[in-house]
Each structure stands twice: as structure tokens, then as C-alpha cells.
Design an enzyme around this catalytic site. Structure first.
Site, PDB file in Angstrom:
ATOM      1  N   ASP A  24       3.877 -10.212  71.962  1.00 39.22           N
ATOM      2  CA  ASP A  24       5.183  -9.622  71.637  1.00 39.22           C
ATOM      3  C   ASP A  24       6.302 -10.164  72.511  1.00 39.22           C
ATOM      4  O   ASP A  24       6.120 -10.440  73.697  1.00 39.22           O
ATOM      5  CB  ASP A  24       5.143  -8.100  71.826  1.00 39.22           C
ATOM      6  CG  ASP A  24       4.409  -7.401  70.703  1.00 39.22           C
ATOM      7  OD1 ASP A  24       3.829  -8.075  69.833  1.00 39.22           O
ATOM      8  OD2 ASP A  24       4.421  -6.150  70.707  1.00 39.22           O
ATOM      9  N   ASP A  36      -1.331  -6.318  62.205  1.00 39.55           N
ATOM     10  CA  ASP A  36      -1.525  -6.535  63.645  1.00 39.55           C
ATOM     11  C   ASP A  36      -2.983  -6.864  63.996  1.00 39.55           C
ATOM     12  O   ASP A  36      -3.838  -6.991  63.124  1.00 39.55           O
ATOM     13  CB  ASP A  36      -1.019  -5.279  64.391  1.00 39.55           C
ATOM     14  CG  ASP A  36      -0.336  -5.615  65.701  1.00 39.55           C
ATOM     15  OD1 ASP A  36      -0.707  -6.622  66.339  1.00 39.55           O
ATOM     16  OD2 ASP A  36       0.555  -4.849  66.114  1.00 39.55           O
TER      17      ASP A  36
END
Ligand SMILES: *[C@@H]1O[C@H](CO)[C@@H](O)[C@H](O)[C@H]1NC(C)=O
Ligand SMILES: *[C@@H]1O[C@H](CO)[C@@H](O)[C@H](O)[C@H]1NC(C)=O
Ligand SMILES: *[C@@H]1O[C@H](CO)[C@@H](O)[C@H](O)[C@H]1NC(C)=O
Ligand SMILES: *[C@@H]1O[C@H](CO)[C@@H](O)[C@H](O)[C@H]1NC(C)=O
Length: 428
Positions: free
Chosen positions: A207, A147
Site C-alpha cells: 500500500d 486483496d
């Protein structure tokens, strides 16, 4: 000769990343969309057991990926290693990993190229080597999702981001175990231009949010504030629009644009919308990573994610679909996509993002590039959600419901179907 080339081109010659993986988009399950931080041994193991029982492994869903929130907030003060949360994993992550391997799956984990993970656990920035060794030697992972949270300002140019992601790439390679390396860098700093030199796949947006088309001005995120916000921002069709022009950056010889985990089964879209979501992710060669609670999955949702013919297009040794055209209709657009498959046949997808049924006629000129048009009089079209096969001449009349998709596989003679050498892409 190779040495000579290296000498001539010096630093500008980038050798393609090759850990032996990523020849096809990865398939599996990831805990984040459904469980976020609420994970533990039971959740992950029950998922793997249920996926085995449902036969999802045989459909290709092989990676079980445990996302954020497995560690304690502090590293071990002496070894500086991450420490697993023993309350969540009473038998330890290694035992969980072994159980998953025994079931026949591969095991994946998560970290961030930052000081912390997105949920505030230790991140791997500056700890790449020690963490790669923990992941591989202690927890026996086969996959790492990496991430972008708390990157401490180490972003803003491709070079700066590249260095952060390259550090973990090298650390993983040095362990000697092939680990599928999946970047989650939110599509910043043109990751599609350099992702293939360090990794197997790369996220292209923030996301996903479990909605067909909810507007959100944080997708794309332009400020640091919205990057720090937890949770999804990007609706399905928002991600689609970003993915279409990037198709040209992905393929069997580079790696894959990751459109994020699937939302099928999470309840925010209708069955037709989920069919469209799954079809579009498949034809654009996104990883197909389930993001729902597979222990509590409806028959409809199961049928969507196990459509063998559509999975076969995703896993075919060929490039992502390209969009032939996009035309305005009430409340959205009608989109026509083509996939040219390895065996020379192709698939045609019609997607109606509008809010009314559309009756349309597809001319063969729309489907085939010009030199194919006169080459044959009729072709067999098989629609892959209904299995209806029709022999079609010159044009295909069809009707597409609102927020729906149809996808046909064209059984045309291979010498005719395989004449195209170049395809058109939406501009980047
Ligand atoms: C594991 O997590 C699930 C889902 O958050 C929860 O329902 C369950 O009680 C947890 N089990 C244990 C042993 O902590
Ligand atoms: C179709 O064309 C591609 C590219 O020219 C070639 O690699 C492939 O082998 C061909 N397939 C068939 C079935 O002729
Ligand atoms: C169907 O889509 C076409 C674009 O391909 C458009 O021209 C036409 O008006 C649409 N028809 C309806 C009924 O929405
Ligand atoms: C379509 O055909 C495939 C392969 O024969 C089969 O597995 C699938 O269930 C069929 N789907 C429908 C909707 O009939």
C-alpha cells in the site's frame, strides 16, 4: 485454425482475458486511503454526491469503490453469504448502489482472496462463486478490488497465486455482468506476468504511504510479519521506481499496473509533490483513483486532479511512459520520461526528486530518438501545468524545482514524431 492452434499448444496457450473493460486505466474514488474502516452509507453517498456536484464524473472519475469493512464478521450460517452491516448501511448496500448508479457513477466493492479481508471480515477464498453472485445480483457492482490478506499460505509461486485470482475472475465472468476486476496482490509472484490473463489491472507494490520519499524497509515486504501489518508502507517515489521497468508489461491490449490510489488531498505532501505524484501516475498509466475526502478538498488539490491535458495522456490509447534516463542530483535524481501517444505526438516529463532546484538543458537527442533529430528544426512545447507554449530549437533550457515535475506536450508534425517503432525500457 484456432482449434488446431489450441491443440498444438495445449495448456501453454493462454487466451487473453476479455470482459470488455480495461481498455484505458480506470478512474474513480476509493474509500481506503482516507477512511480506512470508518465507512458507512453516509460517507460513500456524500462522496458520490460531491463528486457529481464538482463535475469529477465529467473528468472521467466514474467508479465509486467502497473498500473493506462493509460486512458483518460472520457469514450467514445457512446461505453462507456475506451479510452487510445494517448499522453502517441502514438502507442496505443495494439501495446505496442504486443511488450511486442514479447519479451516473459505477459502483465498486472489495474482497480478499483469503480467509479474511485485511481488516478481518469474511474473505472470498473458496467462496468465489457465492460471493461473486452476492456482489453482482444483490449489490449490483461494476468493479471488484480483490486483496491478498489471509491467503493461508496460498502464495509463493506465480501458479499458486494465479489460481486464487483466477477463481474469482471466472466467478465474475459467470455472473454475466461486466465487472472491472482489479487485483490487489501487492506485486507478489510476478503478477505483472499473468495479471493480464485474469484481470484488468494489478497492484505492483504494497500500500501507498502519503509521503514523497519516506524510507520503509517493508517495501518490498520480505516476511510474512510485515505483510500482516495494516496500512501503507510504500512512499510515492518508492512505488515509482518499482513501476518504471514494469511499464513494458502494461498497455491497452493487456491491462494496467496499479500504482495504488492517489494520496492527493490527504496532506502528507506539498502541492508540488502532489503535482509530481499525479503526473507520474498519469504518464505511467496507473489507474487514477482518488483517495481523499472529496467533500473537503482544497482548490489546489482539485486543480491537480482535474488537469485535463494530463488526464488525456493517461487515457490515451497508448502504452506507459518509458524513462529515457535518470541522473543523480543533490538528494535524489533527475528523471526524463517520454510518452508516445496514439496520434504520433508525444509528451516529455522531467521530474526532480532531489532537494535543490535544477537548471538543465535537454538536447533534442535526449527527447527524440536519433532519426528524428535532424528531421525538423523547431517544435512547439506546451507545459501542461502552466500552459506556457514555447517554440524550441535543438535544445530546451529549463529549471525544475526540488520535488517537482514539468510535463510538456510536443506539437511536432506527425510524420516526424511518429517514426519510433521501439523504445528502451529500464531492465526488470
Ligand atoms: C459515518 O462515518 C463517518 C466517518 O467515519 C462518521 O463521522 C459518521 O458519524 C458516520 N455516520 C453514521 C450514521 O454512522
Ligand atoms: C503512428 O504509428 C503507429 C504505429 O506505427 C500507428 O499505429 C499510428 O496510426 C501512427 N499515427 C499517425 C498519426 O500516423
Ligand atoms: C542538474 O542535473 C544535471 C543532470 O541532468 C546535473 O548534471 C547537474 O549537476 C544538476 N545541476 C544542479 C544545479 O543540481
Ligand atoms: C490551461 O488550459 C486549459 C485548457 O484551455 C484550461 O482548462 C486550464 O485551466 C489552463 N491552466 C492554466 C494553469 O492556465
Amino acid at each position: 485454425m484456432r482449434i488446431l492452434l489450441l491443440f498444438i499448444f495445449g495448456f501453454s496457450l493462454t487466451l487473453a482475458f476479455d470482459n470488455g473493460l480495461g481498455k484505458k486505466p480506470q478512474m474513480g474514488w476509493n474509500s481506503w486511503n482516507k477512511f480506512a474502516c470508518n465507512i458507512n452509507e453516509t460517507v460513500i453517498l456524500q462522496t458520490a454526491e460531491k463528486m457529481k456536484e464538482l463535475g469529477l464524473l465529467e473528468y472521467g472519475y466514474e467508479y465509486i469503490v467502497m473498500d473493506d469493512c462493509y460486512a458483518l464478521k460472520e457469514r450467514d450460517p445457512i446461505s453462507h453469504k456475506m451479510v452487510e452491516d445494517a448499522a453502517k448501511f441502514p438502507n442496505g448496500i443495494r439501495s446505496l448502489s442504486r443511488r450511486i448508479h442514479e447519479l451516473g457513477f459505477k459502483f465498486g466493492m472489495y474482497s480478499s482472496a483469503g480467509k479474511y479481508t485485511c481488516a478481518g471480515y469474511p474473505g472470498s477464498l473458496h467462496y468465489e462463486k457465492i460471493d461473486a453472485e452476492t456482489f453482482v445480483n444483490d449489490w449490483e457492482i461494476d468493479y471488484l478490488k480483490y486483496d491478498n490478506c489471509f491467503n493461508e499460505g496460498n502464495s509463493g509461486t506465480p501458479q499458486i497465486s494465479y489460481q486464487r485470482y483466477e477463481a474469482m475472475s471466472k466467478a465474475l465472468l459467470q455472473t454475466g455482468r461486466p465487472v472491472f476486476y482489479s487485483l490487489c496482490q501487492w506485486g507478489e509472484d510476478q503478477v505483472w506476468d499473468w495479471g493480464s490473463t485474469v484481470a484488468n489491472s494489478w497492484r505492483i507494490t504494497g500500500d501507498i504511504y502519503d509521503s514523497f520519499d519516506r524510507y520503509d524497509d517493508r517495501c518490498p515486504c520480505q516476511t510474512y510479519d510485515c505483510r500482516a501489518v495494516q496500512g501503507g508502507m510504500c512512499s510515492m517515489t518508492n512505488i515509482l521506481e518499482k513501476a518504471v521497468p514494469l511499464g513494458q508489461k502494461a498497455g491497452p491490449f493487456s491491462g494496467w499496473n496499479d500504482l495504488d490510489s492517489l494520496e492527493v488531498g490527504n496532506g502528507g505532501m506539498s502541492t508540488d509533490e502532489y503535482k509530481a505524484h499525479f503526473t507520474l501516475w498519469a504518464i505511467l498509466k496507473s489507474p487514477l483513483v482518488l483517495g481523499n475526502d472529496v467533500t473537503d478538498m482544497s482548490k489546489e488539490d482539485f486543480n491537480i486532479v482535474t488537469n485535463k491535458a494530463i488526464i488525456a495522456i493517461n487515457q490515451d490509447d497508448s502504452n506507459p511512459a518509458y524513462r529515457v534516463w535518470k541522473k543523480p542530483v543533490s538528494g535524489g535524481h533527475l528523471h526524463l520520461f517520454t510518452n508516445i501517444l496514439k496520434d504520433g505526438t508525444f509528451a516529455v516529463t522531467l521530474f526532480n526528486s532531489g532537494n535543490k532546484v535544477n537548471n538543465t538543458v535537454l538536447n533534442f537527442e535526449d527527447i527524440f530518438l536519433t532519426d528524428r533529430v535532424n528531421a525538423a528544426k523547431s517544435f512547439e512545447f506546451t507545459e501542461l501545468w502552466t500552459n506556457e507554449t514555447t517554440l524550441v530549437s535543438k535544445e530546451l533550457s529549463t529549471s525544475i524545482d526540488a520535488h517537482s515535475v514539468k510535463i510538456w506536450w510536443l506539437n511536432c508534425p506527425k510524420d516526424i514524431c511518429n517514426k519510433t517503432t521501439s523504445v528502451m525500457h529500464d531492465e526488470l
